[in-house]
Design a protein around this motif. Structure first.
Motif, PDB file in Angstrom:
ATOM      1  N   TRP A 221       0.809  -1.215   0.000  1.00  0.00           N
ATOM      2  CA  TRP A 221       0.000   0.000   0.000  1.00  0.00           C
ATOM      3  C   TRP A 221       0.845   1.268   0.000  1.00  0.00           C
ATOM      4  N   GLY A 222       2.119   1.125   0.279  1.00  0.00           N
ATOM      5  CA  GLY A 222       2.994   2.297   0.254  1.00  0.00           C
ATOM      6  C   GLY A 222       3.161   2.879  -1.143  1.00  0.00           C
ATOM      7  N   PHE A 223       3.184   2.000  -2.164  1.00  0.00           N
ATOM      8  CA  PHE A 223       3.355   2.488  -3.543  1.00  0.00           C
ATOM      9  C   PHE A 223       2.630   1.617  -4.563  1.00  0.00           C
ATOM     10  N   TRP A 224       2.809   0.304  -4.480  1.00  0.00           N
ATOM     11  CA  TRP A 224       2.407  -0.570  -5.564  1.00  0.00           C
ATOM     12  C   TRP A 224       0.895  -0.639  -5.781  1.00  0.00           C
ATOM     13  N   ALA A 227      -0.355   2.505  -7.327  1.00  0.00           N
ATOM     14  CA  ALA A 227       0.042   2.475  -8.739  1.00  0.00           C
ATOM     15  C   ALA A 227      -0.875   1.547  -9.535  1.00  0.00           C
TER      16      ALA A 227
END
Length: 328
Positions: A221-224, A227
């Protein structure tokens, strides 16, 4: 091979689109007879058949207007000069903006830590609000245009407002992308996004403390995962563009292939590194002993996914080449 996709066929198909089924045969016969007579008259006057056909259809004007006159259907929401231009533009905006708005609303609520049971309600409310605002402001722009002294000019004169032309007629015989395919794709995308959120917030596997054990690692959940939501929104936009084109085009096929390669490559790399799936999920289901080495499972899964994605890309290319060959 007999050409079943002439300008006349496309024009008549566009005119019949909004006509009740019971009345289509009568209108089609009248239109074909009228168009044929007009074309014959122009040919006798010295025009070539293609030129005569195109000039006749241009004189008839927007097929939607023609169908409305045939049905004696009122089109006075904005006035007949702008009604169908407004309708085409509004449909396009709603098909593109509403799915993106739904995905964005889910992402925002998730980042705010809202419970899943409340996310559904806020998403529905947000989508309705977006639809109302989009309809209101789009309509207001056309009302202002019509009442600002531009009503005597052609709607095509309005910057950014598309007017009807023969080039807008769909290819009847060669259309390969329908509205059902578009709706299934959009609904499936929204449901997939919801499942991604649901498995994190609710799920059906829980630990000893009663907290949900997600299938995907929480660190994503921080980036992927954000995205991923962006890629899903782009895929919806591509699906809308493909529907409007009626068939695969080189640009859309290339864009879809690039989207697949970028998204699935990232997913496969995370999978093979053991950074995609939370193995606690399977531990709670007591399937770890049956699977054995997780690396082997990941590798087999990656091969299957890669083969499926490759087949999908090749299939798209084949359909595009076939459509281009038929059009040529």
């Amino acid at each position: 091979m007999t050409d079943t996709n002439t300008l006349t066929d496309r024009y008549i198909a566009a005119a019949l689109h909004s006509v009740p089924t019971a009345e289509r045969d009568d209108l089609e016969r009248e239109l074909r007879a009228s168009i044929a007579d007009a074309v014959d008259g122009r040919v006798e006057a010295g025009e070539t058949p293609p030129t005569a056909e195109r000039a006749t259809l241009e004189d008839l004007g927007d097929p939607a207007h023609l169908a409305a006159r045939y049905l004696d259907r009122p089109t006075f929401l904005l006035g007949p000069a702008y009604y169908f231009t407004w309708l085409r533009l509004l449909k396009t905006l709603l098909l593109i903006v509403l799915p993106i708005g739904a995905i964005a609303a889910v992402a925002v609520d998730l980042l705010d830590g809202m419970p899943p049971q409340r996310i559904v309600g806020t998403v529905v409310t947000s989508v309705l609000a977006i639809g109302v605002h989009l309809t209101f402001w789009t309509t207001l722009v056309f009302v202002v245009l019509e009442r600002s002294g531009a009503k005597n000019a052609r709607p095509a004169g309005a910057k950014g407002v598309p007017s009807w032309s023969l080039d807008m007629l769909p290819d009847v015989a060669r259309r390969t992308t329908g509205v059902a395919e578009l709706v299934v794709m959009i609904v499936g995308t929204v449901l997939f996004a919801f499942v991604v959120i649901w498995q994190q917030q609710v799920g059906f596997v829980r630990d000893d403390a009663g907290d949900p054990v997600p299938f995907l690692r929480p660190e994503l959940w921080g980036f992927w995962i954000p995205a991923l939501f962006v890629l899903l929104a782009v895929s919806v936009a591509l699906a809308v563009a493909r529907y409007r084109a009626g068939r695969p085009t080189g640009t859309l096929v290339l864009a879809g292939a690039a989207l697949n390669v970028v998204g699935w490559t990232a997913a496969l790399v995370l999978l093979l590194r053991g950074e995609l799936v939370d193995t606690r999920f399977f531990d709670r289901l007591d399937v770890t002993a049956a699977t054995g080495d997780w690396n082997v499972v990941y590798q087999v899964t990656a091969v299957i996914i890669a083969a499926t994605v490759l087949w999908s890309i090749v299939d798209d290319v084949v359909k595009w080449r076939r459509a281009a060959r038929d059009a040529g």
